[in-house]
Motif scaffolding. Structure first.
Motif, PDB file in Angstrom:
ATOM      1  N   ASP A  70      14.140  79.683  38.163  1.00 29.08           N
ATOM      2  CA  ASP A  70      13.905  79.362  39.566  1.00 29.08           C
ATOM      3  C   ASP A  70      13.558  80.606  40.366  1.00 29.08           C
ATOM      4  OD1 ASP A  70      14.425  76.603  39.317  1.00 29.08           O
ATOM      5  OD2 ASP A  70      16.581  76.947  39.444  1.00 29.08           O
ATOM      6  N   TRP A  71      12.666  80.419  41.353  1.00 32.38           N
ATOM      7  CA  TRP A  71      12.304  81.492  42.273  1.00 32.38           C
ATOM      8  C   TRP A  71      12.419  80.950  43.692  1.00 32.38           C
ATOM      9  CZ3 TRP A  71      12.614  86.322  42.329  1.00 32.38           C
ATOM     10  CH2 TRP A  71      11.924  87.123  43.242  1.00 32.38           C
ATOM     11  N   ASN A  72      12.630  81.857  44.654  1.00 31.85           N
ATOM     12  CA  ASN A  72      12.918  81.412  46.019  1.00 31.85           C
ATOM     13  C   ASN A  72      11.682  81.024  46.823  1.00 31.85           C
ATOM     14  OD1 ASN A  72      11.831  83.916  46.505  1.00 31.85           O
ATOM     15  ND2 ASN A  72      13.756  84.883  47.081  1.00 31.85           N
ATOM     16  N   ASP A  73      10.523  81.039  46.195  1.00 33.42           N
ATOM     17  CA  ASP A  73       9.294  80.586  46.845  1.00 33.42           C
ATOM     18  C   ASP A  73       8.444  79.873  45.789  1.00 33.42           C
ATOM     19  OD1 ASP A  73       7.083  80.290  48.656  1.00 33.42           O
ATOM     20  OD2 ASP A  73       7.810  82.078  49.708  1.00 33.42           O
ATOM     21  N   GLY A  74       7.409  79.176  46.249  1.00 31.78           N
ATOM     22  CA  GLY A  74       6.559  78.444  45.324  1.00 31.78           C
ATOM     23  C   GLY A  74       5.868  79.350  44.326  1.00 31.78           C
ATOM     24  N   LEU A  75       5.636  78.845  43.106  1.00 35.41           N
ATOM     25  CA  LEU A  75       4.905  79.565  42.072  1.00 35.41           C
ATOM     26  C   LEU A  75       3.567  78.881  41.859  1.00 35.41           C
ATOM     27  CD1 LEU A  75       7.767  80.203  39.472  1.00 35.41           C
ATOM     28  CD2 LEU A  75       6.929  81.743  41.264  1.00 35.41           C
ATOM     29  N   PHE A  76       2.483  79.673  41.877  1.00 30.82           N
ATOM     30  CA  PHE A  76       1.138  79.108  41.856  1.00 30.82           C
ATOM     31  C   PHE A  76       0.339  79.405  40.587  1.00 30.82           C
ATOM     32  CE2 PHE A  76       1.986  79.606  46.490  1.00 30.82           C
ATOM     33  CZ  PHE A  76       2.061  78.260  46.778  1.00 30.82           C
ATOM     34  N   PHE A  93       8.998  66.611  35.508  1.00 30.21           N
ATOM     35  CA  PHE A  93      10.100  67.400  36.062  1.00 30.21           C
ATOM     36  C   PHE A  93      10.233  67.042  37.534  1.00 30.21           C
ATOM     37  CE2 PHE A  93      12.384  71.163  37.552  1.00 30.21           C
ATOM     38  CZ  PHE A  93      13.283  71.382  36.507  1.00 30.21           C
ATOM     39  N   PRO A  94      11.299  66.323  37.929  1.00 28.85           N
ATOM     40  CA  PRO A  94      11.422  65.802  39.290  1.00 28.85           C
ATOM     41  C   PRO A  94      11.406  66.904  40.354  1.00 28.85           C
ATOM     42  CG  PRO A  94      13.045  64.805  37.829  1.00 28.85           C
ATOM     43  CD  PRO A  94      12.428  65.926  37.072  1.00 28.85           C
ATOM     44  N   ALA A  95      10.808  66.574  41.482  1.00 22.36           N
ATOM     45  CA  ALA A  95      10.819  67.423  42.687  1.00 22.36           C
ATOM     46  C   ALA A  95      10.075  68.743  42.520  1.00 22.36           C
ATOM     47  CB  ALA A  95      12.254  67.695  43.146  1.00 22.36           C
ATOM     48  N   ARG A  96       9.226  68.845  41.505  1.00 25.77           N
ATOM     49  CA  ARG A  96       8.395  70.035  41.342  1.00 25.77           C
ATOM     50  C   ARG A  96       6.951  69.594  41.107  1.00 25.77           C
ATOM     51  NH1 ARG A  96      12.305  71.944  43.033  1.00 25.77           N
ATOM     52  NH2 ARG A  96      13.429  73.847  42.414  1.00 25.77           N
ATOM     53  N   HIS A  97       6.043  70.230  41.837  1.00 22.59           N
ATOM     54  CA  HIS A  97       4.626  69.896  41.738  1.00 22.59           C
ATOM     55  C   HIS A  97       3.910  71.026  41.002  1.00 22.59           C
ATOM     56  CE1 HIS A  97       5.466  66.643  44.505  1.00 22.59           C
ATOM     57  NE2 HIS A  97       6.049  67.513  45.309  1.00 22.59           N
ATOM     58  N   GLY A 148       9.621  75.543  50.472  1.00 21.44           N
ATOM     59  CA  GLY A 148      10.582  75.396  49.395  1.00 21.44           C
ATOM     60  C   GLY A 148      10.426  76.427  48.301  1.00 21.44           C
ATOM     61  N   SER A 149      11.128  76.191  47.191  1.00 15.54           N
ATOM     62  CA  SER A 149      11.187  77.148  46.093  1.00 15.54           C
ATOM     63  C   SER A 149      10.230  76.760  44.971  1.00 15.54           C
ATOM     64  CB  SER A 149      12.617  77.220  45.555  1.00 15.54           C
ATOM     65  OG  SER A 149      13.040  75.944  45.100  1.00 15.54           O
ATOM     66  N   GLY A 150      10.284  77.531  43.891  1.00 18.98           N
ATOM     67  CA  GLY A 150       9.429  77.258  42.742  1.00 18.98           C
ATOM     68  C   GLY A 150      10.207  77.387  41.450  1.00 18.98           C
ATOM     69  N   THR A 151       9.651  76.857  40.378  1.00 13.48           N
ATOM     70  CA  THR A 151      10.294  76.915  39.065  1.00 13.48           C
ATOM     71  C   THR A 151       9.253  77.177  37.985  1.00 13.48           C
ATOM     72  OG1 THR A 151      12.008  75.334  39.747  1.00 13.48           O
ATOM     73  CG2 THR A 151      11.741  75.691  37.389  1.00 13.48           C
ATOM     74  N   SER A 172       6.004  74.183  42.144  1.00 12.94           N
ATOM     75  CA  SER A 172       6.517  74.410  43.491  1.00 12.94           C
ATOM     76  C   SER A 172       7.117  73.129  44.057  1.00 12.94           C
ATOM     77  CB  SER A 172       5.397  74.892  44.423  1.00 12.94           C
ATOM     78  OG  SER A 172       4.822  76.091  43.969  1.00 12.94           O
ATOM     79  N   GLN A 173       7.992  73.302  45.016  1.00 12.21           N
ATOM     80  CA  GLN A 173       8.485  72.172  45.794  1.00 12.21           C
ATOM     81  C   GLN A 173       7.492  71.831  46.899  1.00 12.21           C
ATOM     82  OE1 GLN A 173      12.443  73.649  47.033  1.00 12.21           O
ATOM     83  NE2 GLN A 173      13.283  71.772  46.152  1.00 12.21           N
ATOM     84  N   TYR A 174       7.544  70.613  47.361  1.00 15.41           N
ATOM     85  CA  TYR A 174       6.822  70.180  48.557  1.00 15.41           C
ATOM     86  C   TYR A 174       5.354  70.596  48.562  1.00 15.41           C
ATOM     87  CZ  TYR A 174      11.729  69.795  49.867  1.00 15.41           C
ATOM     88  OH  TYR A 174      13.074  69.496  49.874  1.00 15.41           O
TER      89      TYR A 174
END
Length: 292
Positions: free
Chosen positions: A57-63, A6-10, A36-39, A29-31
């Motif tokens: 999608d969420w407005n912050d990273g998901l861990f 999934f591009p641009a998500r770590h 960035g945001s999270g998915t 998460s992004q970056y």
């Protein structure tokens, strides 16, 4: 081995559905989670590969992410903004059903209780607290547990004892908590370094494994006991590998190393329905299914 990118998500966490053997969820998460945001990705494994079922999608990273043990459509994620998000894969709306916001820093761990007597979620945060939530009782936590002197990286319910969970922290300790009393039952100075993960043995209520930044070439990011074999556990690491181990007893050793990622491996799980299948998730944006 099957791979999904999934591009641009770590990726930071992966968990197999307790209801559907082919379905899994990934917290991303992004970056690299710094900004960035999270998915939240809900994926389906098929004979030919892995496909995307739904994304949120969420407005912050998901861990971290955890599936409900009572509803096949429900999930909870932990975010970089200090909130927990409750999602319903059957809901046509794109947003979360609930947002639980009490932590003051990143929520790095969430886990849904497995015992039949309860239906609770525990969260662990960089604010050094763990909180217990009953999602049917509004948006407030049932209790807040304090005692760690460092960041909490991992919180896991006991699969054996109701109202009991373990937490692992940057202060080098593993703690076992009793929700009924709101107290720490046991504090173990397990490592002389940050502990990033812990897991309960599925066969022995007195055995817990921890993974830390010591005793290895790079930090161990997540550890998991096998649900099928009491002598087997898996770990994933910042050295880009997934490793299989025998548990202490006669001898403790690594008997297999999987080297299919090109970046830090942060997410790991055993498939509860399919023996010897391990999904892993890396910040290289790839999700893989491996057979052992």
């Amino acid at each position: 081995m099957k791979t999904f990118k999934f591009p641009a998500r770590h990726g930071y966490a992966v968990e197999i559905s307790p209801f559907i053997p082919s379905r899994l969820a990934c917290a991303t998460s992004q970056y690299y989670g710094i900004a960035g945001s999270g998915t939240l990705l809900v994926l389906e494994q098929t004979e030919t590969g892995i496909s995307l079922v739904k994304s949120f999608d969420w407005n912050d990273g998901l861990f971290d992410v955890t599936w409900s043990e009572s509803n096949e459509h429900m999930l909870v994620t932990g975010g970089g903004d200090g909130s927990l998000q409750v999602w319903d894969t059957a809901n046509p709306q794109p947003g979360p059903l609930q947002v639980l916001k009490e932590h003051t820093q990143e929520v790095y761990s969430v886990d849904w209780s497995q015992t039949r007597e309860e239906n609770l979620v525990v969260s662990g945060s960089w604010d050094r607290t763990a909180k217990v939530w009953d999602l049917s009782h509004g948006g407030q936590s049932l209790c807040t547990l304090q005692g760690h002197e460092g960041v909490i990286y991992s919180t896991l319910w006991s699969p054996h004892i109701p109202g009991c969970f373990a937490s692992a922290s940057g202060d080098g300790t593993l703690r076992v908590w009793d929700v009924k009393t709101g107290r720490c039952r046991l504090a173990i100075p397990a490592h002389k370094a940050e502990i990033l993960s812990c897991d309960w043995c599925k066969y022995d209520q007195n055995v817990i494994v921890t993974g830390a930044v010591d005793c290895h070439s790079y930090a161990i990011r997540r550890v998991k006991f096998s649900p099928f074999n009491q002598t087997v556990l898996a770990s994933c690491s910042y050295d880009f590998t997934v490793r299989l181990w025998t548990t202490p007893g006669q001898s403790s050793r690594c008997w297999r190393t999987l080297e299919h990622h090109s970046e830090f491996v942060c997410g790991l799980d055993f498939n509860l329905h399919i023996p010897n299948q391990i999904p892993s998730r890396s910040v290289d944006t790839e999700h893989t299914h491996s057979r052992i």
